[in-house]
Every structure is written in structure tokens, then in C-alpha cells.
Design a protein around this motif. Sequence first.
Motif, PDB file in Angstrom:
ATOM      1  N   ALA A 102       0.837  -1.213   0.000  1.00 54.50           N
ATOM      2  CA  ALA A 102       0.000   0.000   0.000  1.00 54.50           C
ATOM      3  C   ALA A 102       0.865   1.253   0.000  1.00 54.50           C
ATOM      4  N   PRO A 103       0.454   2.286  -0.718  1.00 53.92           N
ATOM      5  CA  PRO A 103       1.263   3.513  -0.802  1.00 53.92           C
ATOM      6  C   PRO A 103       1.238   4.365   0.462  1.00 53.92           C
ATOM      7  N   LYS A 104       0.142   4.270   1.261  1.00 62.78           N
ATOM      8  CA  LYS A 104       0.014   5.097   2.462  1.00 62.78           C
ATOM      9  C   LYS A 104      -0.579   4.275   3.590  1.00 62.78           C
ATOM     10  N   ARG A 105      -0.349   4.769   4.838  1.00 61.71           N
ATOM     11  CA  ARG A 105      -0.844   4.068   6.017  1.00 61.71           C
ATOM     12  C   ARG A 105      -1.503   5.040   6.986  1.00 61.71           C
ATOM     13  N   ALA A 106      -2.405   4.498   7.797  1.00 65.15           N
ATOM     14  CA  ALA A 106      -2.992   5.216   8.932  1.00 65.15           C
ATOM     15  C   ALA A 106      -3.256   4.185  10.025  1.00 65.15           C
ATOM     16  N   ASN A 107      -3.504   4.662  11.229  1.00 67.04           N
ATOM     17  CA  ASN A 107      -3.579   3.724  12.357  1.00 67.04           C
ATOM     18  C   ASN A 107      -4.486   4.230  13.468  1.00 67.04           C
ATOM     19  N   ILE A 108      -5.236   3.299  14.073  1.00 65.73           N
ATOM     20  CA  ILE A 108      -5.967   3.549  15.318  1.00 65.73           C
ATOM     21  C   ILE A 108      -5.704   2.355  16.234  1.00 65.73           C
ATOM     22  N   ASP A 109      -5.197   2.623  17.431  1.00 65.11           N
ATOM     23  CA  ASP A 109      -4.810   1.535  18.320  1.00 65.11           C
ATOM     24  C   ASP A 109      -4.855   2.001  19.771  1.00 65.11           C
ATOM     25  N   HIS A 110      -4.850   1.027  20.706  1.00 60.42           N
ATOM     26  CA  HIS A 110      -4.865   1.375  22.129  1.00 60.42           C
ATOM     27  C   HIS A 110      -3.787   0.633  22.912  1.00 60.42           C
ATOM     28  N   HIS A 111      -2.829   0.020  22.206  1.00 60.76           N
ATOM     29  CA  HIS A 111      -1.759  -0.707  22.876  1.00 60.76           C
ATOM     30  C   HIS A 111      -0.507   0.162  23.038  1.00 60.76           C
ATOM     31  N   PRO A 112       0.228   0.001  24.133  1.00 52.04           N
ATOM     32  CA  PRO A 112       1.504   0.719  24.272  1.00 52.04           C
ATOM     33  C   PRO A 112       2.463   0.265  23.173  1.00 52.04           C
ATOM     34  N   SER A 113       3.221   1.190  22.621  1.00 50.06           N
ATOM     35  CA  SER A 113       4.170   0.841  21.564  1.00 50.06           C
ATOM     36  C   SER A 113       5.261   1.896  21.476  1.00 50.06           C
ATOM     37  N   ASP A 114       6.479   1.435  21.296  1.00 49.57           N
ATOM     38  CA  ASP A 114       7.608   2.346  21.103  1.00 49.57           C
ATOM     39  C   ASP A 114       7.952   2.525  19.631  1.00 49.57           C
ATOM     40  N   GLU A 115       7.276   1.785  18.771  1.00 51.61           N
ATOM     41  CA  GLU A 115       7.589   1.862  17.338  1.00 51.61           C
ATOM     42  C   GLU A 115       7.000   3.134  16.729  1.00 51.61           C
TER      43      GLU A 115
END
Length: 315
Positions: free
Chosen positions: A96-109
Amino acid sequence: MFEQVLSSILSADSIAIFTHRNPDGDSYASIKAMKELIETNYPAKKVYLCSSGVSYLECLFGPCDKVSDDEISKSLALFLDCRETGRIEDQRYKLAPKRANIDHHPSDEEFIGPSVNDINACSTCELIYDFARESGLVINERCANMLYLGITTDTNRCNYASDFERLFNCLSDLVRLGADPDSIYRVLNVRSIDDISIREYIYSHYNTSKNGVIYIAIDNKTIHELGYTTNGIAGYINTIGNLIEYPIWIFFLENDDGSMRCEFRSREIPVHPYAITLGGGGHMLASGATLKKFDYNKINEIVQSYDSEILKFKE
């Protein structure tokens, strides 16, 4: 809060939705609800679900989609319930050319693209409800049921939340919008006679550590002899949970490809930091990881690491 994510969706003709490996109720319900939300409010857009889904929940909302490489390459890749690229189940998101995100987990990435990561939300479905409300989108009855399913499974029937007022206000509004808890609980509560056998096996084969880890390791041959899949067995993690003598409980399960699925749970002691070192992730008190090989030496190493965490916590 969701302006940039909404803008990404609005600018895309098609959206391919991705979630984490070993999908659970929240990941399945969140991708289903987002597809329903987009198709209801923007019927000209195409939405594809790139996930294996959750088989026992398909009686409620059906399976996910079979998506071609070509369709993904022309779509926005929308990550739900996971922002860590290594934990995404369908790695074709890279097309995919583009990304978006919705999340509720802790992450350092660091996520490349618009992202909402609210670790105070009880579930990704709660965040999709917030997204719809903030964006002025219509939540139909089917979508309300999907969101209710994801929230109730990820909170273990409203047992876990950092903000219970937020949780119950959301559920109350979903019921007002047409969610039917009875129909959802009829599916979640049903059991088969095999349920007795698997619980009997777990109760007969668990192990414990010196300071308070209770765990079980089940190889792939045994899983199939029991008539289950790895994903099905993993759903029994809390069978050995919340025992007063054992603040951390773990499942080690061999996948069909020989890799090892690890499920970590705790009442108080964070299990997330060590799960991250194993390439996994999740919540502070409920995390998981997948290792390349089902290995009893590695199992002992992991158990000893968490055993030491319990000792530090007690001190």
C-alpha cells in the motif's frame, strides 16, 4: 484527535484494513465495524478486510475478505488494534502507498502516517466509536453490535478498564443505537462438551515456578489430539488465571509451522515490557509474542524471567 486519520480515509478511493496476528474479538470487531462505518457513510469507497478473522464469531458478522495484491497496492493501509508492523498478520500492507492507524496498545515503534494511539481506551472498538462520534458519522445497528462485541470481549465483560465511566457511557450509547447484548452473549456464552475435556487437560498439566508463575506448554500434536487449534486453545488462558498464589499465568503453544505462541497475563505486575523484548506486544497486563521455535529451554528461560519479576515486585 482523529482529523488526520479521517482525512486519509476521505482522500482514498479504497481502504485495506489490517490487524494483528492471532485476531481476537476486538481486532475482528474493530475491522468489521470500521468497514461498516465507511461503507455506510461513504458508499462509493471500497473497503477490504485483510485478516483471517475469528471463526467462532463469524456466525455474527461473517468472514473477512479475500484480497488481491492489486487491490492492496491501490489502497490506504489502515492498521487497527496494532501499530507495530512486525505484528501485522498480513504483511502485504507493504504494497500500500500510504498508512494510517488507530490503536490502544503501548508501543515504542514510530508509525509512518496519521496515527491515534490512546492507551487509556479499553479497546480499539471504543476508539472507533470515538472516531465516529467526533467525525459526525452514522453508526447503524449492525455497526453498534460490532463495537459492543469488541468492547465486551477486550474488557473481559467489563472487568478491565482504566476509565469505567467512559466505558459504560460508550456501551450505553451503543445499546441506544441498536446494539443487542443478548444476541452477542448467546454466542460468547455457548460451550460444547469438548470444553470440559480441554479444561480438564489444562488443570492436569500446568506447572508452577518458585515465586508464582503458573504456566502450561502444549505441543502441536497434543493440540490436534485435543481437537483444537492453537487459536482455540489460547482462548482458555484465564483457566489458570487470577489464582491468589500465582500473579502471572502463561500459555506456551506450538503453532502448525513449529513456531511458539506465548500468551502472558497478570493481575498487577506488568508483563508487557518483557514481551516487547521477545518481539511481541499488547497491554501492560495482557501481552503476547510469537517465537520461531517451540523450545522447552526457551520456555524455562521466560518463566524464570517472569519469576524474577514477581520476586522484585514482592520486595
